[in-house]
Scaffold this motif. Structure first.
Motif, PDB file in Angstrom:
ATOM      1  N   LEU A 307       0.853  -1.188   0.000  1.00  0.00           N
ATOM      2  CA  LEU A 307       0.000   0.000   0.000  1.00  0.00           C
ATOM      3  C   LEU A 307       0.889   1.238   0.000  1.00  0.00           C
ATOM      4  CD1 LEU A 307      -2.654   1.590   0.379  1.00  0.00           C
ATOM      5  CD2 LEU A 307      -2.424   1.199   2.852  1.00  0.00           C
ATOM      6  N   TRP A 308       0.679   2.108  -0.993  1.00  0.00           N
ATOM      7  CA  TRP A 308       1.392   3.391  -1.063  1.00  0.00           C
ATOM      8  C   TRP A 308       0.462   4.489  -0.573  1.00  0.00           C
ATOM      9  CZ3 TRP A 308       6.304   4.087  -3.654  1.00  0.00           C
ATOM     10  CH2 TRP A 308       6.814   2.927  -4.261  1.00  0.00           C
ATOM     11  N   LEU A 309       0.959   5.343   0.309  1.00  0.00           N
ATOM     12  CA  LEU A 309       0.237   6.540   0.718  1.00  0.00           C
ATOM     13  C   LEU A 309       1.056   7.740   0.249  1.00  0.00           C
ATOM     14  CD1 LEU A 309      -0.794   5.607   4.388  1.00  0.00           C
ATOM     15  CD2 LEU A 309      -2.099   5.295   2.279  1.00  0.00           C
ATOM     16  N   VAL A 310       0.500   8.492  -0.700  1.00  0.00           N
ATOM     17  CA  VAL A 310       1.241   9.623  -1.257  1.00  0.00           C
ATOM     18  C   VAL A 310       0.462  10.907  -1.006  1.00  0.00           C
ATOM     19  CG1 VAL A 310       2.313   8.171  -3.004  1.00  0.00           C
ATOM     20  CG2 VAL A 310       0.209   9.411  -3.567  1.00  0.00           C
ATOM     21  N   GLU A 311       1.197  12.009  -0.897  1.00  0.00           N
ATOM     22  CA  GLU A 311       0.550  13.282  -0.577  1.00  0.00           C
ATOM     23  C   GLU A 311      -0.117  13.920  -1.784  1.00  0.00           C
ATOM     24  OE1 GLU A 311       1.770  17.807   0.903  1.00  0.00           O
ATOM     25  OE2 GLU A 311       3.171  16.142   1.251  1.00  0.00           O
ATOM     26  N   ASN A 312       0.518  13.849  -2.950  1.00  0.00           N
ATOM     27  CA  ASN A 312       0.096  14.657  -4.092  1.00  0.00           C
ATOM     28  C   ASN A 312      -0.499  13.838  -5.237  1.00  0.00           C
ATOM     29  OD1 ASN A 312       1.102  17.131  -2.934  1.00  0.00           O
ATOM     30  ND2 ASN A 312       3.159  16.367  -3.377  1.00  0.00           N
ATOM     31  N   ARG A 313      -1.462  14.451  -5.933  1.00  0.00           N
ATOM     32  CA  ARG A 313      -2.120  13.768  -7.054  1.00  0.00           C
ATOM     33  C   ARG A 313      -1.155  13.503  -8.210  1.00  0.00           C
ATOM     34  NH1 ARG A 313      -7.790  17.209  -7.649  1.00  0.00           N
ATOM     35  NH2 ARG A 313      -8.369  17.155  -5.435  1.00  0.00           N
ATOM     36  N   ALA A 314      -0.189  14.400  -8.415  1.00  0.00           N
ATOM     37  CA  ALA A 314       0.743  14.216  -9.536  1.00  0.00           C
ATOM     38  C   ALA A 314       1.530  12.916  -9.393  1.00  0.00           C
ATOM     39  CB  ALA A 314       1.701  15.406  -9.613  1.00  0.00           C
ATOM     40  N   VAL A 315       1.870  12.570  -8.160  1.00  0.00           N
ATOM     41  CA  VAL A 315       2.595  11.313  -7.923  1.00  0.00           C
ATOM     42  C   VAL A 315       1.686  10.130  -8.234  1.00  0.00           C
ATOM     43  CG1 VAL A 315       3.764   9.907  -6.192  1.00  0.00           C
ATOM     44  CG2 VAL A 315       4.052  12.393  -6.189  1.00  0.00           C
ATOM     45  N   ILE A 357      -2.228  -6.914   3.161  1.00  0.00           N
ATOM     46  CA  ILE A 357      -1.151  -5.939   2.940  1.00  0.00           C
ATOM     47  C   ILE A 357      -0.040  -6.199   3.948  1.00  0.00           C
ATOM     48  CG2 ILE A 357      -0.565  -3.477   3.096  1.00  0.00           C
ATOM     49  CD1 ILE A 357      -3.465  -2.935   2.133  1.00  0.00           C
ATOM     50  N   ASP A 358       1.212  -6.281   3.454  1.00  0.00           N
ATOM     51  CA  ASP A 358       2.316  -6.555   4.372  1.00  0.00           C
ATOM     52  C   ASP A 358       3.289  -5.383   4.522  1.00  0.00           C
ATOM     53  OD1 ASP A 358       3.902  -6.695   2.042  1.00  0.00           O
ATOM     54  OD2 ASP A 358       3.622  -8.860   1.907  1.00  0.00           O
ATOM     55  N   GLN A 359       3.140  -4.325   3.661  1.00  0.00           N
ATOM     56  CA  GLN A 359       3.983  -3.149   3.847  1.00  0.00           C
ATOM     57  C   GLN A 359       3.248  -1.899   3.362  1.00  0.00           C
ATOM     58  OE1 GLN A 359       7.594  -2.795   1.528  1.00  0.00           O
ATOM     59  NE2 GLN A 359       6.744  -3.948  -0.198  1.00  0.00           N
ATOM     60  N   VAL A 360       3.544  -0.783   4.030  1.00  0.00           N
ATOM     61  CA  VAL A 360       2.980   0.511   3.643  1.00  0.00           C
ATOM     62  C   VAL A 360       4.141   1.463   3.385  1.00  0.00           C
ATOM     63  CG1 VAL A 360       1.511   2.447   4.324  1.00  0.00           C
ATOM     64  CG2 VAL A 360       0.926   0.108   5.055  1.00  0.00           C
ATOM     65  N   ILE A 361       4.153   2.044   2.190  1.00  0.00           N
ATOM     66  CA  ILE A 361       5.206   2.993   1.815  1.00  0.00           C
ATOM     67  C   ILE A 361       4.602   4.394   1.830  1.00  0.00           C
ATOM     68  CG2 ILE A 361       6.867   3.671   0.044  1.00  0.00           C
ATOM     69  CD1 ILE A 361       6.842   0.784  -0.948  1.00  0.00           C
ATOM     70  N   GLN A 379       0.219   7.705  11.876  1.00  0.00           N
ATOM     71  CA  GLN A 379      -0.770   7.518  12.940  1.00  0.00           C
ATOM     72  C   GLN A 379      -1.992   6.751  12.451  1.00  0.00           C
ATOM     73  OE1 GLN A 379      -1.288  11.634  14.049  1.00  0.00           O
ATOM     74  NE2 GLN A 379       0.295  11.555  15.624  1.00  0.00           N
ATOM     75  N   SER A 380      -2.288   6.838  11.151  1.00  0.00           N
ATOM     76  CA  SER A 380      -3.445   6.112  10.616  1.00  0.00           C
ATOM     77  C   SER A 380      -3.213   4.599  10.596  1.00  0.00           C
ATOM     78  CB  SER A 380      -3.772   6.602   9.196  1.00  0.00           C
ATOM     79  OG  SER A 380      -2.799   6.159   8.264  1.00  0.00           O
ATOM     80  N   LEU A 381      -1.965   4.176  10.789  1.00  0.00           N
ATOM     81  CA  LEU A 381      -1.629   2.743  10.751  1.00  0.00           C
ATOM     82  C   LEU A 381      -1.579   2.117  12.136  1.00  0.00           C
ATOM     83  CD1 LEU A 381       1.315   2.942   8.174  1.00  0.00           C
ATOM     84  CD2 LEU A 381      -1.135   2.664   7.710  1.00  0.00           C
ATOM     85  N   THR A 382      -1.863   2.919  13.161  1.00  0.00           N
ATOM     86  CA  THR A 382      -1.780   2.430  14.540  1.00  0.00           C
ATOM     87  C   THR A 382      -2.618   1.169  14.732  1.00  0.00           C
ATOM     88  OG1 THR A 382      -1.462   4.685  15.350  1.00  0.00           O
ATOM     89  CG2 THR A 382      -2.159   3.045  16.954  1.00  0.00           C
ATOM     90  N   GLY A 383      -2.009   0.169  15.355  1.00  0.00           N
ATOM     91  CA  GLY A 383      -2.720  -1.079  15.657  1.00  0.00           C
ATOM     92  C   GLY A 383      -2.622  -2.134  14.580  1.00  0.00           C
ATOM     93  N   HIS A 384      -1.892  -1.843  13.483  1.00  0.00           N
ATOM     94  CA  HIS A 384      -1.776  -2.820  12.386  1.00  0.00           C
ATOM     95  C   HIS A 384      -0.315  -3.242  12.230  1.00  0.00           C
ATOM     96  CE1 HIS A 384      -5.920  -2.304  11.066  1.00  0.00           C
ATOM     97  NE2 HIS A 384      -5.753  -1.012  11.308  1.00  0.00           N
ATOM     98  N   ASP A 385      -0.109  -4.521  12.185  1.00  0.00           N
ATOM     99  CA  ASP A 385       1.242  -5.079  12.131  1.00  0.00           C
ATOM    100  C   ASP A 385       1.699  -5.180  10.675  1.00  0.00           C
ATOM    101  OD1 ASP A 385       3.630  -6.211  12.790  1.00  0.00           O
ATOM    102  OD2 ASP A 385       2.823  -8.237  13.074  1.00  0.00           O
ATOM    103  N   VAL A 386       2.125  -4.079  10.118  1.00  0.00           N
ATOM    104  CA  VAL A 386       2.669  -4.051   8.764  1.00  0.00           C
ATOM    105  C   VAL A 386       3.999  -3.313   8.795  1.00  0.00           C
ATOM    106  CG1 VAL A 386       0.436  -4.137   7.581  1.00  0.00           C
ATOM    107  CG2 VAL A 386       1.384  -1.926   8.250  1.00  0.00           C
ATOM    108  N   ARG A 387       4.808  -3.572   7.788  1.00  0.00           N
ATOM    109  CA  ARG A 387       6.097  -2.899   7.722  1.00  0.00           C
ATOM    110  C   ARG A 387       5.904  -1.471   7.215  1.00  0.00           C
ATOM    111  NH1 ARG A 387      11.463  -4.343   4.185  1.00  0.00           N
ATOM    112  NH2 ARG A 387      12.973  -3.384   5.597  1.00  0.00           N
TER     113      ARG A 387
END
Length: 435
Positions: A307-315, A357-361, A379-387
């Motif tokens: 799972l990718w979390l990106v700030e900007n729409r262009a990315v 999902i096993d990793q969040v970038i 902070q949105s990932l709190t409680g989830h065991d992912v890299r």
């Protein structure tokens, strides 16, 4: 009603300096202004250092309230006023006193101030006590209303009650609070007045009531049900966003997940990758969009493992346009579009709970706002065991939040960068996944 002793005590307590005292004139006539000498006594001398002019009359009382501008005065205020009729009227009525300070010779005027009179002081103290009494009455009314309503709410069975657990615990706790406890609660923004805090408690109670009795409802129904009558539907409008943010903080879910189908606005969530819900399926490739309403009323999962979390729409658009990248890397990308909102947090938690999902970038701008957004993502990932992984401007990877935070704070001392400047190519993105 104020006595001469009260007036003298007030002036001595607030306006005299060390070793100073008041020296009353020999003759005082009623209904007049009196000049009282300020003298400074030492072991060897007694020197006149000033004069206080006051309205003097035993039993002096307010026949009319002070003018609005006087209500902003404080005991420490030293005002420079023009020598006109208004100033004379205020002085004659006992609202203010005149303080003249002399130079070393005891005769030449050094400065002239006008200060709060004892009568104005008493009026403001009484006004404050009345306001505090009103606040206590407001809070007592809320607590009696909440005690009655909470019994109804707690009797409602079903999944919705489980969703509202954080809210109902908070409301139950509030029944035992004092006004002091209300003022100390960290969940309220520090700049909220006590009245606004009480109003927000009424909103939370109103929301809990309607959420327990209706599967779906509109924003306007919350106030209308709680305050029957004309204008009830608008009761919470002025603080709508702030109150909803507080609700979501306490419940851990957006209002839409608790039944509010419309708040008057629709929030888009842009993403790319495979996604499956009860009523929709999306394939990896182009950019798609969900809404806060669809996220609240559906349950989504993904076959992706990254799972990718990106700030900007262009990315987001650039990565989704790379041929076969999402399919071959088993990725799904969510754009938080600036500061992460509750609906984004809720959607992220859905995917983490329903998928493998096993990793969040996490990838945001390299400036102060970007660092805050990176913190919100984390902070949105709190409680989830992912890299966890963070992308640095030099394309290196960090897997520890404290390390990333320190790296960014050091960087911000001399430069700021946007995501797009260090976007890289597909081979870079693949290396980050496999790092």
């Amino acid at each position: 009603m104020n006595t001469s002793d009260d007036i003298l005590s007030f002036i001595s307590r607030n306006y005299l300096k060390k070793d100073e005292q008041l020296e009353m004139p020999t003759l005082i006539s009623d209904d007049s202004l009196v000049d009282i000498n300020i003298v400074k006594r030492t072991a060897r001398t007694l020197r006149r250092v000033g004069i206080i002019t006051v309205a003097w009359q035993d039993g002096l009382s307010a026949e009319e309230p002070p003018e609005q501008q006087l209500l902003r005065w404080t005991v420490g205020k030293r005002a420079l006023l023009e020598d006109n009729q208004q100033t004379f009227d205020w002085l004659s009525k006992g609202w203010i006193v005149k303080e003249v300070r002399f130079k070393q010779d005891g005769k030449s005027v050094d400065r002239i101030y006008y200060r709060m009179g004892y009568l104005l002081y008493v009026q403001l103290i009484n006004k404050q006590k009345d306001a505090e009494g009103d606040i206590i009455d407001q809070f007592t009314f809320y607590q009696s209303e909440a005690a009655r309503r909470m019994e109804e709410i707690m009797c409602v069975p079903g999944e919705r009650m489980l969703q509202l657990k954080g809210l109902t615990v908070f409301l139950t706790d509030s029944l035992a609070w004092s006004i002091g406890t209300l003022k100390d609660q960290a969940v309220f923004p520090a700049n909220w007045s006590v009245s606004k805090r009480i109003h927000s408690l009424h909103f939370l109670l109103a929301f809990g009531m309607i959420s327990c009795t209706k599967e779906i409802f509109d924003w306007k129904e919350i106030g209308a049900q709680y305050y029957p009558g004309i204008g009830g539907s608008k009761a919470f409008d002025l603080s709508k966003i702030e109150f909803l943010n507080m609700l979501e903080t306490l419940s851990g879910q957006p209002a839409e997940a608790l039944g509010m189908i419309s708040g008057g606005q629709i929030t888009p969530i842009y993403f790319a990758g495979t996604l499956e819900g009860k009523w929709s399926n999306f394939q990896a490739g182009p950019v798609h969009a969900l809404t806060n309403i669809s996220v609240s009323q559906d349950q989504y999962s993904t076959a992706a493992t990254t799972l990718w979390l990106v700030e900007n729409r262009a990315v987001l658009t650039r990565m989704s346009a790379e041929p076969h990248f999402l399919q071959e890397t088993n990725s799904v990308i969510i754009c938080v579009d600036g500061h992460i909102r509750s609906v984004h947090r809720y959607f992220i938690r859905q995917l983490l709970n329903n998928s493998s999902i096993d990793q969040v970038i996490m990838w945001s701008d390299y400036d102060e706002a970007g660092l805050q957004i990176a913190r919100e993502m984390y902070q949105s990932l709190t409680g989830h065991d992912v890299r966890h992984k963070w992308i640095c401007p030099d394309h290196s990877i960090l897997t520890s939040w404290p390390e990333y935070q320190k790296r960014m704070e050091d960087l911000l001392q001399y430069t700021k960068l946007e995501q797009e400047i260090v976007l890289g190519e597909a081979e870079d993105w693949r290396s980050w996944i496999n790092h």
